[in-house]
Design an enzyme around this catalytic site. Structure first.
Site, mmCIF file in Angstrom:
data_model
loop_
_atom_site.group_PDB
_atom_site.id
_atom_site.type_symbol
_atom_site.label_atom_id
_atom_site.label_comp_id
_atom_site.label_asym_id
_atom_site.label_seq_id
_atom_site.Cartn_x
_atom_site.Cartn_y
_atom_site.Cartn_z
ATOM 1 N N SER A 102 0.837 -1.207 0.000
ATOM 2 C CA SER A 102 0.000 0.000 0.000
ATOM 3 C C SER A 102 0.873 1.257 0.000
ATOM 4 C CB SER A 102 -0.977 0.008 1.176
ATOM 5 O OG SER A 102 -0.301 0.244 2.380
ATOM 6 N N LEU A 132 19.262 -5.795 4.689
ATOM 7 C CA LEU A 132 20.274 -5.632 3.628
ATOM 8 C C LEU A 132 21.678 -5.803 4.213
ATOM 9 C CD1 LEU A 132 18.600 -2.436 2.159
ATOM 10 C CD2 LEU A 132 18.678 -4.658 1.009
ATOM 11 N N HIS A 164 8.733 2.896 9.294
ATOM 12 C CA HIS A 164 8.551 1.943 10.390
ATOM 13 C C HIS A 164 7.298 2.332 11.182
ATOM 14 C CE1 HIS A 164 9.730 -1.032 13.317
ATOM 15 N NE2 HIS A 164 9.449 -0.152 14.262
HETATM 16 C C1 GRF Z 1 3.836 -0.803 6.966
HETATM 17 O O1 GRF Z 1 3.148 -0.748 8.182
HETATM 18 C C2 GRF Z 1 5.269 -0.354 7.164
HETATM 19 O O2 GRF Z 1 5.418 0.625 8.133
HETATM 20 C C3 GRF Z 1 5.923 -1.629 7.622
HETATM 21 O O3 GRF Z 1 5.309 -2.647 6.866
HETATM 22 C C4 GRF Z 1 4.000 -2.233 6.478
HETATM 23 C C5 GRF Z 1 3.933 -2.345 4.988
HETATM 24 O O4 GRF Z 1 2.643 -2.131 4.499
HETATM 25 N N1 GRF Z 1 7.361 -1.538 7.505
HETATM 26 P P1 GRF Z 1 2.371 -2.043 2.930
HETATM 27 O O5 GRF Z 1 2.955 -3.325 2.324
HETATM 28 O O6 GRF Z 1 3.040 -0.826 2.421
HETATM 29 O O7 GRF Z 1 0.878 -2.001 2.804
#
Ligand code: GRF
Length: 192
Positions: free
Chosen positions: A21, A98, A114
């Site tokens: 997303s 990584l 994050h």
């Molecule tokens: C998000 O909550 C991001 O902060 C974390 O993983 C999730 C990824 O969500 N690192 P999406 O795949 O972008 O919907």
């Protein structure tokens, strides 16, 4: 960090492992000329990542390389990134760490989002832990990536209130909404 000069956009790769997303949101913002970046590559460590579908929808090149041999994989990705003149890497739900060498080569040019108010709740299950600790606020952070997990310099952070009714599902939804606001804003901030 290389700054964008004039109308030229900074070529960006978004690294994902799941839903994507944030990837979709970054692609949309990148189309706006006020945002100084373009999404030129989608990278995933797994072909199961649902977000890979945005490659077809938005006609963006994708690359899937499994991470069973980390050093070899990192070398392969580095080669592709150089070929495509990628200057910024945005980790968005990328579930692999990584290598130090990779981070060194792209120092100051890899950022991550994050789902917590760093330095609180590094690592996984941030919302469960925040609720368990009866925190009043949760949130999200965009930060530079260093070889220490979730510890690089903070670029932007935004918080949301945790209500009594929240469970980790509802909280994750609330936080994701603000992730979609701060990730493009953070990129704009470092490139302008
Ligand atoms: C998000 O909550 C991001 O902060 C974390 O993983 C999730 C990824 O969500 N690192 P999406 O795949 O972008 O919907």
């Amino acid at each position: 960090m290389r700054k964008s000069i004039g109308p030229k956009k900074i070529k960006t790769a978004v690294f994902i492992s799941g839903k994507g997303s944030n990837l979709k949101n970054l692609i949309k913002f990148a189309k706006n000329k006020r945002y100084p970046f373009s999404v030129d590559l989608i990278f995933s460590n797994t072909k199961k990542a649902k977000g890979l579908r945005y490659s077809k929808i938005y006609k963006i090149k994708k690359k899937v390389i499994c991470y069973d041999k980390k050093i070899k994989t990192d070398k392969k990705i580095l080669k592709i990134l150089t070929q495509k003149k990628i200057k910024l890497i945005c980790l968005a739900g990328f579930m692999k760490i990584l290598s130090k060498n990779f981070i060194k080569k792209f120092q100051g040019e890899i950022i991550n989002i994050h789902p917590s108010l760093l330095p609180k709740y590094k690592g996984l299950n941030t919302h469960i832990r925040a609720i368990k600790n009866k925190e009043k606020f949760a949130g999200c952070t965009v930060h530079y990536v260093t070889s220490k997990l979730d510890s690089g310099k903070i670029i932007l952070q935004k918080r949301v209130k945790i209500s009594k009714k929240d469970n980790h599902f509802s909280l994750a939804k609330k936080v994701l909404k603000i992730e979609h606001l701060i990730y493009p804003a953070a990129i704009k901030k470092i490139l302008n």
